[in-house]
Write a protein that holds these residues in place. Sequence first.
Motif, PDB file in Angstrom:
ATOM      1  N   ALA A   1       0.762  -1.119   0.222  1.00 40.31           N
ATOM      2  CA  ALA A   1      -0.068   0.016  -0.132  1.00 40.31           C
ATOM      3  C   ALA A   1       0.729   1.336  -0.126  1.00 40.31           C
ATOM      4  O   ALA A   1       0.306   2.366  -0.249  1.00 40.31           O
ATOM      5  N   GLY A   2       2.244   1.166   0.234  1.00 40.19           N
ATOM      6  CA  GLY A   2       2.779   2.436   0.286  1.00 40.19           C
ATOM      7  C   GLY A   2       3.930   2.066   1.264  1.00 40.19           C
ATOM      8  O   GLY A   2       4.362   0.723   1.849  1.00 40.19           O
ATOM      9  N   ALA A   3       4.983   3.114   1.405  1.00 35.52           N
ATOM     10  CA  ALA A   3       6.117   3.096   2.167  1.00 35.52           C
ATOM     11  C   ALA A   3       6.073   4.295   3.295  1.00 35.52           C
ATOM     12  O   ALA A   3       5.618   5.269   3.043  1.00 35.52           O
ATOM     13  N   TRP A   4       6.802   4.103   4.455  1.00 38.43           N
ATOM     14  CA  TRP A   4       6.968   4.888   5.424  1.00 38.43           C
ATOM     15  C   TRP A   4       8.199   4.739   6.015  1.00 38.43           C
ATOM     16  O   TRP A   4       9.135   3.828   5.742  1.00 38.43           O
ATOM     17  N   GLU A   5       8.847   5.872   6.905  1.00 38.62           N
ATOM     18  CA  GLU A   5       9.977   5.978   7.508  1.00 38.62           C
ATOM     19  C   GLU A   5       9.526   6.233   8.909  1.00 38.62           C
ATOM     20  O   GLU A   5       8.808   7.138   9.248  1.00 38.62           O
ATOM     21  N   VAL A   6      10.601   5.644   9.796  1.00 38.84           N
ATOM     22  CA  VAL A   6      10.391   5.799  11.310  1.00 38.84           C
ATOM     23  C   VAL A   6      11.840   6.317  11.615  1.00 38.84           C
ATOM     24  O   VAL A   6      12.735   5.391  11.496  1.00 38.84           O
ATOM     25  N   SER A   7      11.825   7.379  12.254  1.00 43.43           N
ATOM     26  CA  SER A   7      13.257   7.856  12.790  1.00 43.43           C
ATOM     27  C   SER A   7      13.545   7.292  13.788  1.00 43.43           C
ATOM     28  O   SER A   7      12.801   6.604  14.632  1.00 43.43           O
TER      29      SER A   7
END
Length: 282
Positions: free
Chosen positions: A219-225
């Motif tokens: 469904a998509g991509a995310w970034e977690v710091s």
Amino acid sequence: MGKLVADQLLELSAPLVVGSQQRVGRTTTAGGAPANVTAGVARLGAPARFAGWAGADPLADGLLTGLADRGVEVAVVRRGRAPLSTVLVHPDGERTLLTDRGEGGLEPADVRAAWLTDAAVVHLDGYDLLRFPEAVLAAASMAHGTGVPVSVDVAAATRIGRHGAEAYVELLAGLRSNVLFCNAAEAAVLGLDGDLPQWAPGLALVHAGVRPTRVLTRAGAWEVSVEPLPQGALRDTTGCGDAFVAGVLAGWRAGVPVLDAVRTGHAAAAVVAGVVGGQPPD
């Protein structure tokens, strides 16, 4: 599931110089991704079982006792001599691995249904996939047959390169994993530095040290710091990736949203970064 490794950690007081001599601090613990992940899960309060192959030698006796003392259930076949990794821990916290493969291994017939009893997830090691692929594939098949999700952490980019990326992808695809873990270098070799390729599972997590972790889905991509470590807190990077896996799996299988599970993984990795060795503090 996988092999039990002895980690002999040598904490260097200065950078190595050829022909020189220096004093080191030595620590010996259970090691290898499967043992580190189970120890990490147990530390977070979830039940964990280490299943697979352990040497039939006194060294392995002590390692198995150490895991049991941490609250990890042990279910292994024993034969041969335990693998031994000599880990050079450099003054900046980075590490270099020197590996003795030991004698023995895991056979497909060793994989037992009892290993999967009450399992919320079966975690498999990408190095073991290269060493005894038939046994790892048998475990994945058995897990899918009983409805247990499969998690996989891939081998190092250099090992994938020596084996051949296409051939390694074929092995990974055969596992039909539900979640895949790798670092940024491994992701680049496997073609996971953009959209998810067709062979990949629907969830892939790409960790990159202090840089944000990428969460890839259909469904998509995310970034977690990643929260920075306090000054001077880093002692050894050994096992940080395994601790991250443990934190993510413990949260994910408990129903925690994936991005929050990633943050739990980051916190678990930070704890392991503060000790020598890949096992979290008791």
